[in-house]
Motif scaffolding. Sequence first.
Motif: not given
Length: 115
Positions: A10-11, A13-14, A17-18
């Motif tokens: 999850a980290l 993937e975030a 996106e950033w």
Amino acid sequence: MQKIVEKHVALVEALKEWIEAHVHEPIKIEDVAHKAGYSKWHLQRVFQDVTAETLGSYIRNRKLALAAEELKNTRYSVCFISDRYGFDSQQTFTRVFSRVFNQSPRAFRKSNARM
């Protein structure tokens, strides 16, 4: 092999996106680590465990892929595109681009010109 922890997926993937949102800026691994709240060393290990790619390679490859699209689809100068994706100089951009695509940005543009 280290077990991939779901929170790390999850980290990552975030962070992808950033990175995508900031791809037109010079992005340093330290910037991404600060955003994640991890040391750059730990973050690089986590990123590579999840993606099988180093963080630096991921950032560079995203910038180069988008630059290649612009070379194909726009008339922006190589210098403009180099600057747009945060490369230190047009020479650096040309060297890195040529290493990945096996041709210079200008040759790439000519070989991929839309008819």
